[in-house]
Design an enzyme around this catalytic site. Sequence first.
Site, PDB file in Angstrom:
ATOM      1  N   ASP A  25      -0.172 -36.327  22.239  1.00  0.00           N
ATOM      2  CA  ASP A  25      -1.446 -36.661  21.925  1.00  0.00           C
ATOM      3  C   ASP A  25      -1.767 -38.345  22.384  1.00  0.00           C
ATOM      4  O   ASP A  25      -2.110 -38.984  22.095  1.00  0.00           O
ATOM      5  CB  ASP A  25      -1.843 -36.647  20.329  1.00  0.00           C
ATOM      6  CG  ASP A  25      -2.551 -34.906  20.570  1.00  0.00           C
ATOM      7  OD1 ASP A  25      -2.100 -34.523  21.442  1.00  0.00           O
ATOM      8  OD2 ASP A  25      -3.103 -35.425  19.683  1.00  0.00           O
ATOM      9  N   GLU A  73      -5.409 -33.772  22.340  1.00  0.00           N
ATOM     10  CA  GLU A  73      -5.757 -32.933  20.617  1.00  0.00           C
ATOM     11  C   GLU A  73      -7.876 -33.094  21.462  1.00  0.00           C
ATOM     12  O   GLU A  73      -7.944 -34.462  22.196  1.00  0.00           O
ATOM     13  CB  GLU A  73      -5.844 -33.464  19.696  1.00  0.00           C
ATOM     14  CG  GLU A  73      -6.856 -33.153  18.952  1.00  0.00           C
ATOM     15  CD  GLU A  73      -6.828 -33.861  17.800  1.00  0.00           C
ATOM     16  OE1 GLU A  73      -5.656 -34.787  16.915  1.00  0.00           O
ATOM     17  OE2 GLU A  73      -7.441 -33.781  16.459  1.00  0.00           O
ATOM     18  N   LYS A 130      -5.093 -28.508  22.750  1.00  0.00           N
ATOM     19  CA  LYS A 130      -4.893 -27.945  21.627  1.00  0.00           C
ATOM     20  C   LYS A 130      -6.136 -28.809  20.485  1.00  0.00           C
ATOM     21  O   LYS A 130      -6.232 -29.811  20.626  1.00  0.00           O
ATOM     22  CB  LYS A 130      -3.105 -28.409  20.844  1.00  0.00           C
ATOM     23  CG  LYS A 130      -3.294 -30.309  20.755  1.00  0.00           C
ATOM     24  CD  LYS A 130      -2.330 -30.464  20.497  1.00  0.00           C
ATOM     25  CE  LYS A 130      -1.670 -31.723  20.122  1.00  0.00           C
ATOM     26  NZ  LYS A 130      -2.850 -32.555  18.613  1.00  0.00           N
ATOM     27  N   LYS A 133      -4.321 -30.339  14.846  1.00  0.00           N
ATOM     28  CA  LYS A 133      -3.269 -30.640  14.795  1.00  0.00           C
ATOM     29  C   LYS A 133      -1.744 -30.639  15.189  1.00  0.00           C
ATOM     30  O   LYS A 133      -0.809 -30.932  15.729  1.00  0.00           O
ATOM     31  CB  LYS A 133      -3.162 -31.322  13.482  1.00  0.00           C
ATOM     32  CG  LYS A 133      -4.303 -31.758  12.627  1.00  0.00           C
ATOM     33  CD  LYS A 133      -4.896 -32.713  13.384  1.00  0.00           C
ATOM     34  CE  LYS A 133      -6.112 -33.658  12.561  1.00  0.00           C
ATOM     35  NZ  LYS A 133      -6.953 -34.745  13.525  1.00  0.00           N
ATOM     36  N   VAL A 158       1.695 -39.546  18.927  1.00  0.00           N
ATOM     37  CA  VAL A 158       1.103 -40.247  18.062  1.00  0.00           C
ATOM     38  C   VAL A 158       0.564 -38.861  17.829  1.00  0.00           C
ATOM     39  O   VAL A 158      -0.664 -38.515  18.290  1.00  0.00           O
ATOM     40  CB  VAL A 158       0.362 -41.608  18.585  1.00  0.00           C
ATOM     41  CG1 VAL A 158       1.146 -42.434  18.704  1.00  0.00           C
ATOM     42  CG2 VAL A 158      -1.034 -41.106  19.376  1.00  0.00           C
ATOM     43  N   THR A 159      -0.089 -39.026  16.077  1.00  0.00           N
ATOM     44  CA  THR A 159       0.170 -40.138  15.240  1.00  0.00           C
ATOM     45  C   THR A 159       1.631 -39.070  14.381  1.00  0.00           C
ATOM     46  O   THR A 159       1.504 -38.316  14.801  1.00  0.00           O
ATOM     47  CB  THR A 159      -1.297 -40.568  14.418  1.00  0.00           C
ATOM     48  OG1 THR A 159      -1.437 -39.235  13.274  1.00  0.00           O
ATOM     49  CG2 THR A 159      -1.847 -41.297  14.954  1.00  0.00           C
ATOM     50  N   CYS A 163      -0.446 -35.621  13.718  1.00  0.00           N
ATOM     51  CA  CYS A 163       0.086 -34.247  14.815  1.00  0.00           C
ATOM     52  C   CYS A 163       1.588 -34.112  15.223  1.00  0.00           C
ATOM     53  O   CYS A 163       2.147 -33.442  15.840  1.00  0.00           O
ATOM     54  CB  CYS A 163      -1.027 -34.635  16.163  1.00  0.00           C
ATOM     55  SG  CYS A 163      -2.439 -33.580  16.561  1.00  0.00           S
ATOM     56  N   GLN A 203      17.705 -34.627   3.348  1.00  0.00           N
ATOM     57  CA  GLN A 203      17.664 -33.656   2.614  1.00  0.00           C
ATOM     58  C   GLN A 203      18.555 -32.577   3.454  1.00  0.00           C
ATOM     59  O   GLN A 203      18.294 -31.801   4.084  1.00  0.00           O
ATOM     60  CB  GLN A 203      16.906 -32.258   1.729  1.00  0.00           C
ATOM     61  CG  GLN A 203      16.117 -32.834   0.659  1.00  0.00           C
ATOM     62  CD  GLN A 203      14.907 -31.931   0.248  1.00  0.00           C
ATOM     63  OE1 GLN A 203      15.599 -30.726  -0.134  1.00  0.00           O
ATOM     64  NE2 GLN A 203      13.823 -32.560   0.119  1.00  0.00           N
TER      65      GLN A 203
HETATM   66  C1  C5J Z   1      -2.905 -37.020  15.464  1.00  0.00           C
HETATM   67  C2  C5J Z   1      -5.308 -37.165  14.900  1.00  0.00           C
HETATM   68  N1  C5J Z   1      -3.089 -37.075  17.076  1.00  0.00           N
HETATM   69  N2  C5J Z   1      -4.541 -38.207  13.976  1.00  0.00           N
HETATM   70  N3  C5J Z   1      -4.215 -36.848  15.718  1.00  0.00           N
HETATM   71  O1  C5J Z   1      -2.207 -37.270  15.011  1.00  0.00           O
HETATM   72  O2  C5J Z   1      -5.832 -36.716  13.984  1.00  0.00           O
END
Ligand code: C5J
Length: 221
Positions: A25, A73, A130, A133, A158-159, A163, A203
Amino acid sequence: MTKKLQAEPYELEFDPKRTALLIIDMQRDFLEPGGFGETLGNDVSLLRTAIEPTRKVLEAAREAGMFVVHTREGHAPHLADLPPSKKRRGNPTLCIGDEGPMGRILVRGEKGHDIIPELYPTKDEPIIDKPGKNAFWSTDLDLLLRNRDIETLIVCGVTTEVCVHTTVREANDRGYECAVVSDATGSYFPEFQRVGLEMIKAQGGLFGWVTTSDQVADALK
Ligand code: C5J
């Protein structure tokens, strides 16, 4: 030939032929001044720090002949693939599908929906569009990876907490080894960036590994 990637919580051995670079993204609307992200009051400079490290990893992956996949996205122009809950959530002044500073927000084919020029895919690099997310949900990402016998994913984008995390968690359940490149990811919230990366490697590698762009470039030399 397998390579060794310096990472946390420990070194990861990977075969570049069975490894894909997944760039999530890196779209104008999230990263560019004047885009949707900034309209919502976010400081896009926090995400833009990921551009150069991602470019470094992308160049190293291209040079090594690795499979590269990009995601975006967004939704079809008719918005029939947009759940009403997603449209309503947060009660924003600008919703998905509304006219934004770079065209209709998160709508496929609009300027803001597209990948930033610095990281633009070549014609051999698939782009996964897509609606959610998670890059595996409602897409053919898994098919593309299985067709190439991919076992390891190097993940940028990102972010971090949205996602990237949602996709890495799903990839982990599907049996992929994931290495998230810390400086090639970004969040509008510094505390989410820090904790998001901590959670990946906690972990003994709960969801995978955390590495850096320099460490990926070194491993692929
Ligand atoms: C992504 C969002 N790409 N933060 N989308 O993380 O809505």
